[in-house]
Design a protein around this motif. Structure first.
Motif, mmCIF file in Angstrom:
data_model
loop_
_atom_site.group_PDB
_atom_site.id
_atom_site.type_symbol
_atom_site.label_atom_id
_atom_site.label_comp_id
_atom_site.label_asym_id
_atom_site.label_seq_id
_atom_site.Cartn_x
_atom_site.Cartn_y
_atom_site.Cartn_z
ATOM 1 N N TYR B 472 37.370 32.886 39.389
ATOM 2 C CA TYR B 472 38.424 32.802 38.708
ATOM 3 C C TYR B 472 38.850 34.016 38.299
ATOM 4 O O TYR B 472 39.615 35.581 37.947
ATOM 5 N N PHE B 473 37.430 34.693 36.903
ATOM 6 C CA PHE B 473 37.443 34.927 36.239
ATOM 7 C C PHE B 473 37.754 37.049 36.737
ATOM 8 O O PHE B 473 37.865 37.859 36.613
ATOM 9 N N VAL B 474 36.171 36.543 37.956
ATOM 10 C CA VAL B 474 36.014 37.899 37.918
ATOM 11 C C VAL B 474 36.825 38.073 39.675
ATOM 12 O O VAL B 474 37.598 39.094 39.341
ATOM 13 N N LEU B 475 37.009 37.746 40.798
ATOM 14 C CA LEU B 475 37.331 37.855 41.912
ATOM 15 C C LEU B 475 38.400 37.811 42.129
ATOM 16 O O LEU B 475 38.945 38.477 42.502
ATOM 17 N N TYR B 476 39.187 36.811 41.498
ATOM 18 C CA TYR B 476 40.541 36.588 41.114
ATOM 19 C C TYR B 476 41.247 37.495 40.727
ATOM 20 O O TYR B 476 42.086 38.529 40.715
ATOM 21 N N LYS B 477 41.411 37.313 39.156
ATOM 22 C CA LYS B 477 41.527 38.296 38.262
ATOM 23 C C LYS B 477 41.556 40.074 38.202
ATOM 24 O O LYS B 477 42.643 39.836 37.807
ATOM 25 N N GLN B 478 40.578 40.425 38.757
ATOM 26 C CA GLN B 478 40.118 41.409 38.564
ATOM 27 C C GLN B 478 41.023 41.871 40.245
ATOM 28 O O GLN B 478 40.898 43.345 40.585
ATOM 29 N N GLY B 479 41.683 41.199 41.387
ATOM 30 C CA GLY B 479 41.711 41.532 42.361
ATOM 31 C C GLY B 479 40.993 41.648 43.400
ATOM 32 O O GLY B 479 41.349 42.528 44.354
ATOM 33 N N ILE B 480 40.008 41.091 43.590
ATOM 34 C CA ILE B 480 38.904 41.957 44.177
ATOM 35 C C ILE B 480 39.357 40.905 45.528
ATOM 36 O O ILE B 480 39.441 41.355 46.563
ATOM 37 N N VAL B 481 39.259 39.875 45.753
ATOM 38 C CA VAL B 481 39.676 39.182 46.593
ATOM 39 C C VAL B 481 41.504 38.723 46.564
ATOM 40 O O VAL B 481 41.733 38.274 45.531
ATOM 41 N N ASP B 482 42.151 38.279 47.739
ATOM 42 C CA ASP B 482 43.866 38.402 47.329
ATOM 43 C C ASP B 482 44.050 36.993 47.084
ATOM 44 O O ASP B 482 43.871 36.235 48.860
ATOM 45 N N ILE B 483 44.205 36.313 46.533
ATOM 46 C CA ILE B 483 45.257 35.403 46.457
ATOM 47 C C ILE B 483 46.723 35.338 45.980
ATOM 48 O O ILE B 483 46.695 35.964 44.718
ATOM 49 N N PRO B 484 47.266 34.613 46.417
ATOM 50 C CA PRO B 484 48.904 34.772 45.891
ATOM 51 C C PRO B 484 49.445 34.333 44.469
ATOM 52 O O PRO B 484 50.436 35.022 43.633
ATOM 53 N N SER B 485 48.598 33.468 44.435
ATOM 54 C CA SER B 485 49.450 33.031 42.646
ATOM 55 C C SER B 485 47.935 31.876 41.771
ATOM 56 O O SER B 485 47.452 31.622 42.977
ATOM 57 N N ASP B 486 48.509 31.765 40.315
ATOM 58 C CA ASP B 486 47.035 31.050 40.066
ATOM 59 C C ASP B 486 47.037 29.909 40.410
ATOM 60 O O ASP B 486 45.483 29.548 40.713
ATOM 61 N N GLN B 487 47.719 28.836 41.308
ATOM 62 C CA GLN B 487 47.698 27.636 41.652
ATOM 63 C C GLN B 487 46.550 27.792 42.717
ATOM 64 O O GLN B 487 45.847 27.311 42.592
ATOM 65 N N GLY B 488 46.712 28.978 43.312
ATOM 66 C CA GLY B 488 46.320 28.469 44.652
ATOM 67 C C GLY B 488 44.813 29.388 44.260
ATOM 68 O O GLY B 488 43.698 29.139 44.752
ATOM 69 N N ALA B 489 44.663 30.240 43.195
ATOM 70 C CA ALA B 489 43.029 30.555 42.566
ATOM 71 C C ALA B 489 42.243 29.723 42.308
ATOM 72 O O ALA B 489 41.235 29.501 42.182
#
Lengths: 98, 567
Positions: B472-489
């Motif tokens: 959540y905090f590294v891969l998603y928040k830093q944009g390393i993987v692309d997930i469209p929304s917080d819920q999806g993440a």
């Protein structure tokens, strides 16, 4: 700290527990509160002004909600009256020595 | 309750100021009566508290319908009510997933499969089960994290209450925080869990009395169900009023999730983590009077849960029709304002008082569920096992009351902190919610695989939590993987935490010593503890009290509810 310790400790506490014998029946509280609320809201419905009715899409929502709450309150009091709790035996004051 | 990210929109931090409700003396009379009754329950329950078991678990003596309604109520906090209406205004009928696939299967699993181990082993808390099944490492880690998270979330609830009350009633925030904190403190210190549970049962009915009129009137205002779906289809497209439209893998939809992440991430991992291992919920079932009642607790709760979605979703959808620009820069109203807006527009004095009371009651019950589970874990899992051991039982009751007061004061402090750092708070909340998922892995593997070793519990918990947070905090928040929304993440983080926890548990188990067979009796599938052998109580063999029938009935009913939303 094995399973048997927890098991024995809780079993011993259960034998001394006072909740079953002394806790009042929640049906009385629900029934009482909803009868009181039901009466208040129904009265507000009976005396509703035109402005109240217009606001609620022409529905006398106080009247209907009040009657519904009153019915729920009466249901709980009736249930309590028909099926009172069987009084559990009062647990002994002193723990039995094992 | 704990607010897992899959349930929580952000706490309603920004209600529009013009939502001030036209309350009068009648509404305040209704509210005042409620506060008096709340205190009265505390005083009346006080005389039933004699042992620590009475204070923390109601002496394991409550009937199933009481614990069942408390179980659903502990989850039906105001943040959930406002949040799920907001969810509906934003995403449409997808909201049903949080109930029918995201709650019912997990509740049924808890009742039918897990409860015999929880209740039969006579543990007093979820961490205590980990102590028996694994070791002190897993126990201490889970107890400490739970205690900390519970106080934090109680504080966030209190802060959310203050904001809503300020917007709707015009009370200054500190007044709302201190008043609500005081009442919760008073009734739990006096009556312990019994008074928390009784208040939750009462709250359940008050909430229904508040939500039903809002739902009926808002539906009437938008021209009935047909009028509602027609307007929404015109404005947002046909997928907005279906459960599965646009959730094919690769399709774009506002939720940012496809059917696989919904079923696996939300329906399996997140929801099982929340419903089966969150002590604020499980505690209600552990206070039931016998195994049959404990099993029926989440099953009885499942039936209202199936239908409550309509009472939050319909107002949310109606708000999306009535305020087409809700939640965008074109309107002052946020998604979270959906229900307060309808209260202001539709409810005359009287019912308005009931609705305000229901909302306040729901905030207080959300806080109380956390406080009453916090004091149990802190006293019986941390204090009595690692700090002051083997004192007489009265000492632990006194300590439980003291720690309740400290917990409430701490959450009042957290609430004031939250008002200056509300972003940090929502981050922390997300962080702790990741802890539920690895907890579920540890439980499920521990319950079904005898070989899972003593050490594997601690390491599985740690690895799963870390993996979910990294995702959540590294891969998603830093944009390393692309997930469209917080819920999806959140859904993906949950799956990552689950897999990492499981892999680490299996690996550690293969290299460390298993728990001796005789210490596993009643804790893993296929064994029985002495507590499970007790004969059914009189009347429990009635057909409508059979757990299997109730459980499968709920699953089938939830599946049937999907039918009209699927085509």
């Amino acid at each position: 700290m094995s399973e048997h310790n927890v098991h024995r400790e809780v079993t011993e506490l259960e034998s001394k527990s006072a909740t079953a014998a002394r806790l009042f029946d929640v049906r009385r509280i629900i029934g009482g509160l909803f009868v009181v609320y039901g009466v208040i809201v129904t009265l507000a419905g009976i005396t509703a002004s035109d402005a109240d009715l217009d606001k609620a899409e022409g529905v006398n929502i106080n009247l209907w909600t009040g009657l519904g709450m009153l019915a729920l309150g009466v249901f709980f009091l009736g249930w309590l009256w028909l099926r009172p709790l069987k009084q559990a035996p009062v647990p002994p004051e002193e723990p039995t020595v094992e | 309750m704990r607010i897992p990210p899959y349930l929580a929109e952000q706490p309603p931090t920004s209600l529009a100021a013009e939502l001030r409700l036209p309350t009068n003396w009648l509404d305040y009379t209704i509210l005042a009566i409620y506060f008096v009754v709340v205190l009265g329950i505390g005083f009346a329950a006080r005389r039933s508290v004699k042992t620590s078991l009475d204070f923390f678990l109601s002496g394991r003596s409550l009937p199933a319908w009481v614990t069942g309604l408390a179980f659903v109520s502990a989850n039906l906090a105001a943040t959930e009510i406002l949040g799920m209406a907001a969810n509906s205004a934003q995403y449409g009928a997808y909201t049903v997933h949080w109930y029918w696939v995201g709650a019912i299967p997990a509740m049924v699993f808890l009742g039918l499969v897990m409860m015999p181990f929880y209740y039969g082993s006579k543990v007093r808390s979820v961490p205590e089960f980990l102590l028996l099944r694994f070791d002190k490492g897993a126990h201490l880690l889970s107890s400490a994290l739970f205690a900390f998270a519970a106080v934090l979330i109680a504080g966030v609830n209190l802060y959310a209450l203050a904001i809503v009350v300020e917007a709707l009633l015009g009370w200054p925030q500190w007044v709302a925080i201190v008043v609500a904190g005081f009442f919760v403190l008073a009734y739990i210190t006096l009556g312990g869990l019994s008074s928390a549970i009784y208040n939750e049962v009462l709250q359940f009915f008050v909430i229904l009395a508040a939500l039903i009129p809002i739902t009926v009137l808002s539906l009437k205002k938008v021209g009935g169900w047909d009028g509602l779906t027609d307007s929404l289809t015109k404005a947002h497209g046909a997928d907005f009023v279906t459960a599965w439209g646009g959730t094919g893998i690769g399709d774009a939809n506002p939720l940012g999730a496809n059917w696989l992440t919904i079923v696996l991430g939300l329906g399996f991992v997140l929801s099982f983590g929340y419903w089966t291992t969150n002590f604020a919920e499980v505690q209600r079932a552990l206070s039931a009077k016998n195994l049959s009642a404990a099993q029926r607790t989440p099953l009885i709760a499942a039936f209202p849960k199936i239908f409550i979605v309509f009472l939050v979703m319909i107002p949310g959808l109606a708000a999306a029709v009535l305020v087409p620009k809700i939640g965008t820069s074109g309107s002052d109203l946020q998604y979270n304002d959906a229900i307060p807006y309808l209260m202001e527009q539709l409810l005359p004095n009287g019912v308005l008082g009931i609705a305000v009371t229901g909302l306040l009651a729901a905030f207080m019950a959300g806080m109380a569920a956390n406080i009453s589970s916090f004091n149990t874990v802190f006293t019986s899992d941390i204090w009595a096992k690692y700090v002051v051991r083997d004192r007489e039982d009265e000492y632990y009751v006194r300590f439980g009351r003291l720690i309740t007061a400290i917990g409430v004061l701490a959450s009042i402090g957290t609430a004031f902190l939250a008002s200056s750092f509300s972003n940090i708070m929502s981050y922390l909340q997300t962080l702790f919610s990741f802890f539920n998922v690895p907890m579920f892995v540890v439980f499920i593997i521990g319950m079904f695989w005898r070989r899972a070793s003593m050490k594997s519990g601690f390491w599985g918990l740690l690895a799963g939590t870390t993996a979910a947070m990294i995702n959540y905090f590294v891969l998603y928040k830093q944009g390393i993987v692309d997930i469209p929304s917080d819920q999806g993440a959140n859904f993906v983080s949950a799956i990552a935490g689950f897999v990492a926890g499981a892999v680490v548990m299996v690996a550690v188990s293969l290299f460390t010593a298993p728990k001796p067979e005789e210490a596993l009796q009643g804790l893993v599938y296929g064994t029985r503890s002495p507590g499970m052998a007790e004969p059914p109580a009189e009347g429990d063999d009635a057909w409508y009290r059979k757990p299997a029938l109730l459980g499968w009935g709920a699953v089938i009913l939830a599946a049937a509810c999907y039918v009209p939303f699927s085509f």
